[in-house]
Motif scaffolding. Sequence first.
Motif, mmCIF file in Angstrom:
data_model
loop_
_atom_site.group_PDB
_atom_site.id
_atom_site.type_symbol
_atom_site.label_atom_id
_atom_site.label_comp_id
_atom_site.label_asym_id
_atom_site.label_seq_id
_atom_site.Cartn_x
_atom_site.Cartn_y
_atom_site.Cartn_z
ATOM 1 N N PHE A 221 0.831 -1.219 0.000
ATOM 2 C CA PHE A 221 0.000 0.000 0.000
ATOM 3 C C PHE A 221 0.856 1.256 0.000
ATOM 4 O O PHE A 221 0.523 2.247 -0.637
ATOM 5 C CB PHE A 221 -0.936 0.017 1.218
ATOM 6 N N GLN A 222 1.982 1.192 0.761
ATOM 7 C CA GLN A 222 2.831 2.388 0.872
ATOM 8 C C GLN A 222 3.335 2.848 -0.496
ATOM 9 O O GLN A 222 3.448 4.032 -0.760
ATOM 10 C CB GLN A 222 4.021 2.110 1.775
ATOM 11 N N ILE A 223 3.668 1.884 -1.344
ATOM 12 C CA ILE A 223 4.182 2.241 -2.674
ATOM 13 C C ILE A 223 3.106 3.013 -3.442
ATOM 14 O O ILE A 223 3.386 4.023 -4.081
ATOM 15 C CB ILE A 223 4.596 0.973 -3.461
ATOM 16 N N PHE A 224 1.855 2.565 -3.339
ATOM 17 C CA PHE A 224 0.771 3.297 -4.002
ATOM 18 C C PHE A 224 0.612 4.671 -3.379
ATOM 19 O O PHE A 224 0.470 5.672 -4.073
ATOM 20 C CB PHE A 224 -0.553 2.536 -3.866
ATOM 21 N N ASP A 225 0.642 4.707 -2.036
ATOM 22 C CA ASP A 225 0.402 5.984 -1.357
ATOM 23 C C ASP A 225 1.407 7.035 -1.767
ATOM 24 O O ASP A 225 1.050 8.170 -2.065
ATOM 25 C CB ASP A 225 0.466 5.804 0.163
ATOM 26 N N VAL A 227 2.985 7.424 -4.404
ATOM 27 C CA VAL A 227 2.745 7.889 -5.750
ATOM 28 C C VAL A 227 1.444 8.681 -5.831
ATOM 29 O O VAL A 227 1.375 9.754 -6.423
ATOM 30 C CB VAL A 227 2.690 6.638 -6.660
ATOM 31 N N LEU A 228 0.396 8.174 -5.189
ATOM 32 C CA LEU A 228 -0.915 8.817 -5.309
ATOM 33 C C LEU A 228 -0.944 10.164 -4.601
ATOM 34 O O LEU A 228 -1.550 11.115 -5.088
ATOM 35 C CB LEU A 228 -2.016 7.901 -4.764
ATOM 36 N N GLN A 229 -0.255 10.245 -3.447
ATOM 37 C CA GLN A 229 -0.262 11.515 -2.716
ATOM 38 C C GLN A 229 0.373 12.625 -3.536
ATOM 39 O O GLN A 229 -0.036 13.771 -3.476
ATOM 40 C CB GLN A 229 0.476 11.364 -1.391
ATOM 41 N N LYS A 230 1.365 12.256 -4.312
ATOM 42 C CA LYS A 230 2.062 13.264 -5.111
ATOM 43 C C LYS A 230 1.114 13.953 -6.072
ATOM 44 O O LYS A 230 1.267 15.091 -6.423
ATOM 45 C CB LYS A 230 3.164 12.594 -5.936
#
Length: 286
Positions: A221-225, A227-230
């Motif tokens: 999940f952290q890897i997605f987060d 990227v998505l937060q950016k």
Amino acid sequence: MGALHEGHLELVRHALRENSDVFVSIYVNPTQFGVNEDLDKYPKTWVADMDKLQRLRKDFDQQRGKGTTGEIVGIFAPTTRVMYPTLPPTSEIDGEGSFVTITPIGKWLEGSSRPVFFRGVATVCTKLFNVVQPDRVYFGQKDIQQSVLIKRMVKDFHIPTEVRVIPTIRESDGLAMSSRNVFLGKRRRNDVSVLSRALLSARSIYNMGELSAGEIRRTAFQIFDEVLQKKDGAYLGAGKIEIDYIVLTKTDDMTTIDDEAEVDPSEGAILSAAIKTHKLKKSANR
Ligand SMILES: Nc1ncnc2c1ncn2[C@@H]1O[C@H](COP(=O)(O)OP(=O)(O)OP(=O)(O)O)[C@@H](O)[C@H]1O
Ligand SMILES: CC(C)(CO)[C@@H](O)C(=O)[O-]
Ligand code: BAL
């Protein structure tokens, strides 16, 4: 289903090393596509497929005597009339026909987004196995739920074949090879590499000794987060990525391993994930 790539060829190579006579099946099975899915658009590259198999065959001929024994003795490319000899194939959930259903595995994860998918897969594989009567069949780990379901089907129906599951072949950036990757535009193609990065990073912490199911999933999940937060939910500007699921399951029946539990290292576990990508509307903030 054709549109062959290195992932498919790797299955054929494994089959050639482990068997004398190998059949390659190429058939785009209509019943595993939902009514609104991409059956009509599915890539078909018959001439290129035959070239790739010829080349592979030549390579194997050159290696003959160095521990390789097998030969491609046939390409099984049936018509739909042959595969569905009585009623025309249906993709309707309530459609009539002779179907094989494997539950509950076929209802979960990919089965929940694609309700007729695993019914179509189990049905067509039963037909393929009955026609070809193989000693061994080769499936890819990329479609892990499919492989587990076929193993379950073979066991439950006493089908005399061994199911071999072959590791995923990936592009240089980690994305699993897949016939449908050609549908991804350049930017979306970049975006979706987040999926393999998430899976591979979770795998690496497991390989370093992390057994907590929650930690393994959180790493993905952290890897997605990051990227998505950016991009406020939009990744690299090409489209929106939505996580469909990231689930850790047992290897034999795909039941969920709860976040509070630990993976049994003698059994391992399957981390499967799916993402949906949406094109952003023109007015969306880029
Ligand atoms: N990258 C890969 N590595 C190893 N095996 C693969 C890979 N891609 C597909 N396979 C396996 O090849 C077999 C045939 O798959 P299929 O024809 O559906 O191709 P595909 O690339 O998975 O297509 P799609 O993009 O439609 O999912 C399946 O058992 C599948 O798991
Ligand atoms: C198993 C299969 C051949 C059934 O059409 C297909 O789903 C595939 O190629 O993964
Ligand atoms: N490789 C799985 C086939 C499908 O998605 O239809």
